[in-house]
Structure formats: structure tokens, C-alpha cells
Enzyme design. Structure first.
Site, PDB file in Angstrom:
ATOM      1  N   GLY A 135      40.703  45.417  38.107  1.00 30.81           N
ATOM      2  CA  GLY A 135      40.634  46.723  38.749  1.00 30.81           C
ATOM      3  C   GLY A 135      41.952  47.462  38.646  1.00 30.81           C
ATOM      4  N   CYS A 192      42.434  42.853  42.913  1.00 33.34           N
ATOM      5  CA  CYS A 192      41.582  42.725  41.729  1.00 33.34           C
ATOM      6  C   CYS A 192      42.429  43.082  40.515  1.00 33.34           C
ATOM      7  CB  CYS A 192      40.368  43.647  41.834  1.00 33.34           C
ATOM      8  SG  CYS A 192      39.289  43.595  40.381  1.00 33.34           S
ATOM      9  N   HIS A 214      34.355  48.905  35.217  1.00 31.68           N
ATOM     10  CA  HIS A 214      34.962  49.520  36.398  1.00 31.68           C
ATOM     11  C   HIS A 214      34.730  51.022  36.387  1.00 31.68           C
ATOM     12  CE1 HIS A 214      37.496  46.166  37.993  1.00 31.68           C
ATOM     13  NE2 HIS A 214      37.378  45.733  36.741  1.00 31.68           N
ATOM     14  N   CYS A 231      38.811  38.142  34.868  1.00 33.87           N
ATOM     15  CA  CYS A 231      39.413  38.182  36.203  1.00 33.87           C
ATOM     16  C   CYS A 231      40.920  38.077  36.028  1.00 33.87           C
ATOM     17  CB  CYS A 231      38.896  37.054  37.098  1.00 33.87           C
ATOM     18  SG  CYS A 231      39.594  37.087  38.766  1.00 33.87           S
ATOM     19  N   GLU A 281      34.433  44.678  44.623  1.00 33.32           N
ATOM     20  CA  GLU A 281      34.203  43.882  43.426  1.00 33.32           C
ATOM     21  C   GLU A 281      32.746  43.455  43.361  1.00 33.32           C
ATOM     22  OE1 GLU A 281      36.474  40.213  41.120  1.00 33.32           O
ATOM     23  OE2 GLU A 281      37.281  41.036  42.992  1.00 33.32           O
TER      24      GLU A 281
END
Length: 269
Positions: A212, A209, A151, A74, A200
Site C-alpha cells: 500500500g 501495508c 490497490h 506483501c 487490506e
């Protein structure tokens, strides 16, 4: 058992941080993480972050989405933890070891080397991850990258016009993605700017994110759409993503401590 916590956020992506590096906590089970993350009956957050001792790094960071599922990385939480720690550190995560460096109002994070192999995403069967021959409705031919978690990235004319609240969960849970997937819809503004929205996995639509932003940037760079350093503009604000010549991603952006408090562990166990 009274447990202190720190509430933090990175561009509106918010966290409950539990620090067990000194005094250990009971095992953080998924149902406890989900109860803490509940915005009506818990503290409320997108992710619960647990800091623990590590034998291979300065400390370990574990990440639990609001549904209780544990994930490998994260980016926004990494910046928040850097701010909380207050000094450069090497941090063990389930997605690999990362390096944090706090700065005024935020942090720079070495997010490691992205993976693009189909089985590293992972996908259910082999295919080219630069331009995948698949689609969902009007979202077609995404790229894919694993930056500690998986992703897919769709490039569209207007990311704000995409019904991500309905398409996001459909793509996240598609059998093509055995570990589910984070869904990114991006618009190239120019060669140094990208606009991005993210669904997410395990958390839903989010204001920001970090992984991301990293995944979207490197997929855009692989396609030759942008330079090696870009600003990624999310609903909560902007991050700077640099894909270095050594292959490692460096993410820089703000983080904020909101408040501190405590709770009774047994209320959520």
C-alpha cells in the site's frame, strides 16, 4: 505433526512464518491458514507466510491473508522474511520475483515494476487509472496501481478522519474490482512525506501495508504531488519508498522477530 513457526511483524503488521524449504509441509489450505491466523483460537496474525523451495529463485514465498485467501505480494512480510533469511536473496512470489537485502533491524526490498493498465489492476472495464472517474461517498477519483496486488489510492485532506472501517469493505468488494482491492487513504504532508491508512483485502484495517505504501507513493509521484523518494507514515511507523529511474520500486523499513513456537498441524487441519 509438530510444526515450528516464527512470529514476526513489520510496523505492527504481523505474520506467522512457516519454513518448508527443508522439510516440506502438507498443502496449506485456506481454511488452515485462516485457523492459524485466528487471534482467539489460533496463533493470530494478519498473514501466514509459507517459505518453500523454488526452481527459479533462492526460495518461494506464499502469502495467505487472515481470511485464508492467497495473495501475490506483501511488502512488510518481505522485510520480515529478509531478516529471517539473513542474507540477500531473490524470492519467487505469485506477484513476481523480488529481491531482498537485510539490514540492521530491517531490510530493503526491490518490489519490482508497478503496473497501471486497467486490465493489470484488474478493473472490470477500461478507464484511466491515474484519476479514475468513480467514487464512493466522499471518496472520489482514486488512482490505481498493481504492485504485486491491486490497490486504489484516495488523496484526502485528513486520512485519519475517513471512516475506513465502513468504506473499506464496501470498496474492496465492489464489482469494479473482480479480484477485490486494497483501499488506501492518503494525505500529502509535503513533497517528501505522506500519511497513509490502509484497508487490506482479506485482512481489514492494518497498522501497516508495505505494498500500500508503494502503490500510494507511485500514484502520488505520477500525479506530481511528491518527489521520487518519500517517507510514507503509517499508524505502525514509517517506510521509505524510492521509485528508481529504471522503473522499479525500492522499499526500506524495519522488521522484528517477536517469538518462536510450534503447533500440532492436526489441530488446525
Amino acid at each position: 505433526m509438530r510444526v515450528p513457526f516464527t512470529k514476526m511483524h513489520g510496523l505492527g503488521n504481523d505474520f506467522v512464518v512457516l519454513d518448508a524449504r527443508g522439510d516440506p509441509l502438507p498443502e496449506l489450505e485456506p481454511r488452515v491458514a485462516a485457523a492459524l491466523a485466528d487471534r482467539r483460537e489460533g496463533i493470530g496474525c494478519d498473514q501466514v507466510i509459507l517459505l518453500e523451495k523454488s526452481e527459479s529463485a533462492d526460495f518461494r514465498m506464499r502469502i495467505f491473508n487472515s481470511d485464508g485467501g492467497e495473495v501475490g505480494a506483501c511488502g512488510n512480510a518481505s522485510r520480515a522474511v529478509a531478516l529471517l533469511h539473513g542474507a540477500p536473496a531473490r524470492v519467487e512470489t505469485a506477484g513476481g520475483t523480488i529481491a531482498l537485502e537485510p539490514s540492521d533491524g530491517g531490510a530493503s526490498v526491490d518490489m519490482g515494476v508497478p503496473r497501471f493498465e486497467w486490465d493489470a489492476i484488474p478493473l472490470d472495464y477500461p478507464m484511466d487509472t491515474l484519476r479514475m472517474p468513480v467514487g464512493w461517498g466522499y471518496l472520489e477519483e482514486p488512482g490505481a496501481a498493481n504492485v504485486g496486488n491491486p490497490h486504489v489510492v484516495f488523496f484526502v485532506a485528513d486520512s485519519d478522519a475517513i471512516a475506513l472501517d465502513s468504506l473499506g469493505p464496501e470498496i474492496e468488494t465492489d464489482p469494479l474490482f473482480p479480484e477485490r482491492v486494497n483501499v488506501n487513504v492518503a494525505t500529502i504532508v509535503d513533497r517528501t512525506r505522506i500519511r497513509l491508512r490502509v484497508w487490506e483485502r482479506g485482512a481489514g484495517l492494518t497498522r501497516a501495508c508495505g505494498t500500500g505504501a508503494c502503490a500510494t507513493a507511485v500514484v502520488a509521484m505520477r500525479r506530481g504531488l511528491v518527489e521520487r523518494e518519500v517517507a510514507v507514515e503509517l499508524p505502525g511507523g514509517a517506510l521509505t519508498i524510492l521509485w528508481q529511474e529504471d522503473g522499479r520500486i525500492r522499499m526500506t523499513g524495519p522488521a522484528t522477530e517477536s517469538y518462536r513456537g510450534s503447533f500440532e498441524w492436526d489441530d488446525y487441519a
